[in-house]
Write a protein that holds these residues in place. Sequence first.
Motif, PDB file in Angstrom:
ATOM      1  N   ARG A  58       0.798  -1.118  -0.136  1.00 26.92           N
ATOM      2  CA  ARG A  58       0.010   0.011   0.021  1.00 26.92           C
ATOM      3  C   ARG A  58       0.635   1.208   0.011  1.00 26.92           C
ATOM      4  O   ARG A  58       0.498   2.227  -0.438  1.00 26.92           O
ATOM      5  CB  ARG A  58      -0.852   0.013   1.228  1.00 26.92           C
ATOM      6  CG  ARG A  58      -2.162  -0.974   1.118  1.00 26.92           C
ATOM      7  CD  ARG A  58      -2.823  -0.871   2.517  1.00 26.92           C
ATOM      8  NE  ARG A  58      -2.137  -0.903   3.557  1.00 26.92           N
ATOM      9  CZ  ARG A  58      -2.103   0.158   4.700  1.00 26.92           C
ATOM     10  NH1 ARG A  58      -3.002   1.167   4.221  1.00 26.92           N
ATOM     11  NH2 ARG A  58      -1.463  -0.037   5.748  1.00 26.92           N
ATOM     12  N   GLY A  59       1.967   1.333   0.644  1.00 24.82           N
ATOM     13  CA  GLY A  59       2.796   2.364   0.801  1.00 24.82           C
ATOM     14  C   GLY A  59       2.497   3.323   1.901  1.00 24.82           C
ATOM     15  O   GLY A  59       2.818   4.511   1.833  1.00 24.82           O
ATOM     16  N   ALA A  60       2.234   2.867   3.216  1.00 20.06           N
ATOM     17  CA  ALA A  60       1.784   3.706   4.247  1.00 20.06           C
ATOM     18  C   ALA A  60       3.271   4.087   4.886  1.00 20.06           C
ATOM     19  O   ALA A  60       4.225   3.816   4.724  1.00 20.06           O
ATOM     20  CB  ALA A  60       1.326   2.809   5.426  1.00 20.06           C
ATOM     21  N   PRO A  61       3.085   5.452   5.126  1.00 20.11           N
ATOM     22  CA  PRO A  61       4.336   6.148   5.841  1.00 20.11           C
ATOM     23  C   PRO A  61       5.322   5.351   6.494  1.00 20.11           C
ATOM     24  O   PRO A  61       6.381   5.187   6.640  1.00 20.11           O
ATOM     25  CB  PRO A  61       3.895   7.538   6.547  1.00 20.11           C
ATOM     26  CG  PRO A  61       2.689   7.649   5.656  1.00 20.11           C
ATOM     27  CD  PRO A  61       2.191   6.339   5.441  1.00 20.11           C
ATOM     28  N   VAL A 100      10.095   0.673  -7.793  1.00 16.65           N
ATOM     29  CA  VAL A 100       9.180   0.172  -8.948  1.00 16.65           C
ATOM     30  C   VAL A 100       8.164  -0.521  -8.000  1.00 16.65           C
ATOM     31  O   VAL A 100       8.178  -1.333  -7.176  1.00 16.65           O
ATOM     32  CB  VAL A 100       9.709  -0.817  -9.639  1.00 16.65           C
ATOM     33  CG1 VAL A 100       8.666  -1.452 -10.662  1.00 16.65           C
ATOM     34  CG2 VAL A 100      11.024  -0.367 -10.585  1.00 16.65           C
ATOM     35  N   ALA A 101       7.001   0.175  -8.429  1.00 14.16           N
ATOM     36  CA  ALA A 101       5.621  -0.435  -7.606  1.00 14.16           C
ATOM     37  C   ALA A 101       4.575  -1.228  -8.440  1.00 14.16           C
ATOM     38  O   ALA A 101       4.425  -0.637  -9.688  1.00 14.16           O
ATOM     39  CB  ALA A 101       4.922   0.776  -6.874  1.00 14.16           C
ATOM     40  N   ILE A 102       4.110  -2.277  -7.919  1.00 17.78           N
ATOM     41  CA  ILE A 102       3.009  -3.027  -8.805  1.00 17.78           C
ATOM     42  C   ILE A 102       1.925  -3.109  -7.913  1.00 17.78           C
ATOM     43  O   ILE A 102       1.898  -3.589  -6.819  1.00 17.78           O
ATOM     44  CB  ILE A 102       3.640  -4.532  -9.119  1.00 17.78           C
ATOM     45  CG1 ILE A 102       4.847  -4.266  -9.860  1.00 17.78           C
ATOM     46  CG2 ILE A 102       2.495  -5.166  -9.918  1.00 17.78           C
ATOM     47  CD1 ILE A 102       5.587  -5.732 -10.214  1.00 17.78           C
ATOM     48  N   ASN A 103       0.908  -2.642  -8.010  1.00 17.60           N
ATOM     49  CA  ASN A 103      -0.411  -2.552  -7.319  1.00 17.60           C
ATOM     50  C   ASN A 103      -1.713  -2.409  -8.197  1.00 17.60           C
ATOM     51  O   ASN A 103      -1.506  -1.558  -9.017  1.00 17.60           O
ATOM     52  CB  ASN A 103      -0.288  -1.447  -6.283  1.00 17.60           C
ATOM     53  CG  ASN A 103      -1.229  -1.785  -5.152  1.00 17.60           C
ATOM     54  OD1 ASN A 103      -2.336  -1.979  -5.220  1.00 17.60           O
ATOM     55  ND2 ASN A 103      -0.605  -1.842  -4.065  1.00 17.60           N
ATOM     56  N   ASN A 104      -2.924  -2.971  -8.104  1.00 21.39           N
ATOM     57  CA  ASN A 104      -3.811  -3.029  -8.919  1.00 21.39           C
ATOM     58  C   ASN A 104      -4.721  -1.512  -8.349  1.00 21.39           C
ATOM     59  O   ASN A 104      -5.877  -1.396  -8.944  1.00 21.39           O
ATOM     60  CB  ASN A 104      -4.874  -4.164  -8.759  1.00 21.39           C
ATOM     61  CG  ASN A 104      -5.247  -4.486  -7.307  1.00 21.39           C
ATOM     62  OD1 ASN A 104      -5.158  -3.812  -6.490  1.00 21.39           O
ATOM     63  ND2 ASN A 104      -5.575  -5.838  -7.377  1.00 21.39           N
ATOM     64  N   ASP A 105      -4.417  -1.012  -7.194  1.00 16.06           N
ATOM     65  CA  ASP A 105      -5.142  -0.087  -6.939  1.00 16.06           C
ATOM     66  C   ASP A 105      -4.274   1.294  -7.298  1.00 16.06           C
ATOM     67  O   ASP A 105      -3.112   1.512  -6.821  1.00 16.06           O
ATOM     68  CB  ASP A 105      -5.070   0.286  -5.294  1.00 16.06           C
ATOM     69  CG  ASP A 105      -6.121   1.410  -4.750  1.00 16.06           C
ATOM     70  OD1 ASP A 105      -6.490   2.209  -5.493  1.00 16.06           O
ATOM     71  OD2 ASP A 105      -5.943   1.451  -3.515  1.00 16.06           O
ATOM     72  N   ALA A 106      -4.798   2.073  -8.304  1.00  8.94           N
ATOM     73  CA  ALA A 106      -4.263   3.173  -8.733  1.00  8.94           C
ATOM     74  C   ALA A 106      -3.899   4.739  -7.697  1.00  8.94           C
ATOM     75  O   ALA A 106      -3.075   5.180  -8.068  1.00  8.94           O
ATOM     76  CB  ALA A 106      -4.936   3.881  -9.770  1.00  8.94           C
ATOM     77  N   ASP A 107      -4.765   4.353  -6.432  1.00 10.05           N
ATOM     78  CA  ASP A 107      -4.817   5.355  -5.462  1.00 10.05           C
ATOM     79  C   ASP A 107      -3.864   5.050  -4.550  1.00 10.05           C
ATOM     80  O   ASP A 107      -3.693   5.654  -3.341  1.00 10.05           O
ATOM     81  CB  ASP A 107      -6.024   5.739  -5.112  1.00 10.05           C
ATOM     82  CG  ASP A 107      -7.062   6.389  -6.171  1.00 10.05           C
ATOM     83  OD1 ASP A 107      -6.507   7.150  -6.737  1.00 10.05           O
ATOM     84  OD2 ASP A 107      -8.280   5.840  -6.107  1.00 10.05           O
ATOM     85  N   LEU A 129      -0.827   4.557  -1.916  1.00  6.89           N
ATOM     86  CA  LEU A 129       0.378   5.664  -1.601  1.00  6.89           C
ATOM     87  C   LEU A 129       1.554   5.360  -2.060  1.00  6.89           C
ATOM     88  O   LEU A 129       2.658   6.144  -2.335  1.00  6.89           O
ATOM     89  CB  LEU A 129       0.501   5.853  -0.136  1.00  6.89           C
ATOM     90  CG  LEU A 129      -0.946   6.485   0.539  1.00  6.89           C
ATOM     91  CD1 LEU A 129      -0.830   6.325   2.030  1.00  6.89           C
ATOM     92  CD2 LEU A 129      -0.988   7.762   0.286  1.00  6.89           C
ATOM     93  N   ILE A 130       1.971   3.945  -2.476  1.00  7.86           N
ATOM     94  CA  ILE A 130       3.461   3.371  -2.941  1.00  7.86           C
ATOM     95  C   ILE A 130       3.660   4.172  -4.296  1.00  7.86           C
ATOM     96  O   ILE A 130       4.848   4.610  -4.296  1.00  7.86           O
ATOM     97  CB  ILE A 130       3.383   2.176  -3.026  1.00  7.86           C
ATOM     98  CG1 ILE A 130       4.636   1.601  -3.138  1.00  7.86           C
ATOM     99  CG2 ILE A 130       2.463   1.669  -4.088  1.00  7.86           C
ATOM    100  CD1 ILE A 130       5.735   1.743  -2.060  1.00  7.86           C
ATOM    101  N   PHE A 131       2.546   4.677  -5.081  1.00  4.36           N
ATOM    102  CA  PHE A 131       2.983   5.259  -6.250  1.00  4.36           C
ATOM    103  C   PHE A 131       3.517   6.739  -5.864  1.00  4.36           C
ATOM    104  O   PHE A 131       4.185   7.312  -7.081  1.00  4.36           O
ATOM    105  CB  PHE A 131       1.383   5.293  -7.085  1.00  4.36           C
ATOM    106  CG  PHE A 131       1.214   3.869  -7.571  1.00  4.36           C
ATOM    107  CD1 PHE A 131       2.162   3.394  -8.314  1.00  4.36           C
ATOM    108  CD2 PHE A 131       0.154   3.413  -7.361  1.00  4.36           C
ATOM    109  CE1 PHE A 131       1.661   1.999  -8.842  1.00  4.36           C
ATOM    110  CE2 PHE A 131      -0.267   2.331  -7.888  1.00  4.36           C
ATOM    111  CZ  PHE A 131       0.565   1.501  -8.670  1.00  4.36           C
ATOM    112  N   GLU A 132       3.328   7.320  -4.983  1.00  2.00           N
ATOM    113  CA  GLU A 132       3.734   8.507  -4.645  1.00  2.00           C
ATOM    114  C   GLU A 132       5.405   8.717  -4.262  1.00  2.00           C
ATOM    115  O   GLU A 132       6.300   9.458  -4.615  1.00  2.00           O
ATOM    116  CB  GLU A 132       3.113   9.138  -3.481  1.00  2.00           C
ATOM    117  CG  GLU A 132       1.713   9.478  -3.498  1.00  2.00           C
ATOM    118  CD  GLU A 132       1.120  10.165  -2.317  1.00  2.00           C
ATOM    119  OE1 GLU A 132       1.873  10.461  -1.330  1.00  2.00           O
ATOM    120  OE2 GLU A 132      -0.531  10.448  -2.257  1.00  2.00           O
TER     121      GLU A 132
END
Length: 348
Positions: free
Chosen positions: A294-297, A310-317, A319-322
């Motif tokens: 998910r990319g939580a702080p 590099v992040a692979i996740n099916n949720d475009a929102d 946090l890891i993409f930041e």
Amino acid sequence: ALKPRVHKRRPIGSARRASKRGRDVWVVCETDLEGRITRGTLELLSRGDELATRLGGAMVAIGFDGAVARHAGLLASFGADTVLTLEHPALNSYTPEGAAEAVAKIVSTHAPWGILLGATERGRDWGPRLAARLGLGLTGDAIDIELDSENRMVALKPAFGGNIVAPIYSKTFPQMATVRPGVLELAAPSEAKQAEVRTVRVEVSPPKSRLLKAHSTLDLTLVPLEGAEIVVGIGTGVGGPEGVAKVAAFARTLGAAMCATRRVTDQGWVPRQLQVGLTGKSIDPRLYIAIGVRGAPNHTCGLKRAQTVVAINNDADALIFERANVGLVADWEKVLPALQDAFQRRLR
């Protein structure tokens, strides 16, 4: 395979510094299961060398077994002026009370400026016991050690989910801190540096505990996490142990280490030693691939020194993409086999 990074590291001086009461920096050394000095120890020595130079004292590397003395050349190359081995039959096998009592016996005689330990399983185990024996304050799990204008230790600790860094001062002497592995830069070792090797026999009480059996819960077919250039991280998005096994196979293809978020280790899918984040470890890989994270702080604060994410996740929102340099919005189970096949063909 990735080429090793070229670091601009602070060089270790070759001159041997004289010991001075109240100005020496003590660094407690650790070895791994194979008897090798850990990278975390070399990181502590690198910072300890810088502190000792500024304080005008020496840096003393302390250990509890012959393995430390055998690595005296390596410890000296990272700045140790003295390698001090504490000897007693009760110290041949680790116990927290034995380690604490042994170091406590020699602290008053030598009066060091400060004592630094790794915030590892063992450092967290016996470091507080040493502080309690000596009536000292202890800053735990610091991410850096600095000096203020009065040459006091300033231990930096993350707070509020890693959003701020708080400076912690000690009112007791010697000052003590455990430091998280993976957060300090390694220095450039000096092959010309030499250290005095000393063995001190200390009196230690019979241990109250003893080791009955030891076994590793880590997957030894994977690259160790400490110092890994490539790391594959897993979050709860991998679904469970079956997903973990698929990601582990991918990591083996890359010659990568594996880590996890706290939620994953809480579930027991991987050992706690692989947790990265605020209450886990910090890493500095050249490439970090986050799968189902998910990319939580409280996880990404352990990735601050990662070079490419590099992040692979099916949720475009998510946090890891930041934090990611490259993001793939996709089902990891569909993407991973293709990536694994591509890497296998490239690495042949």
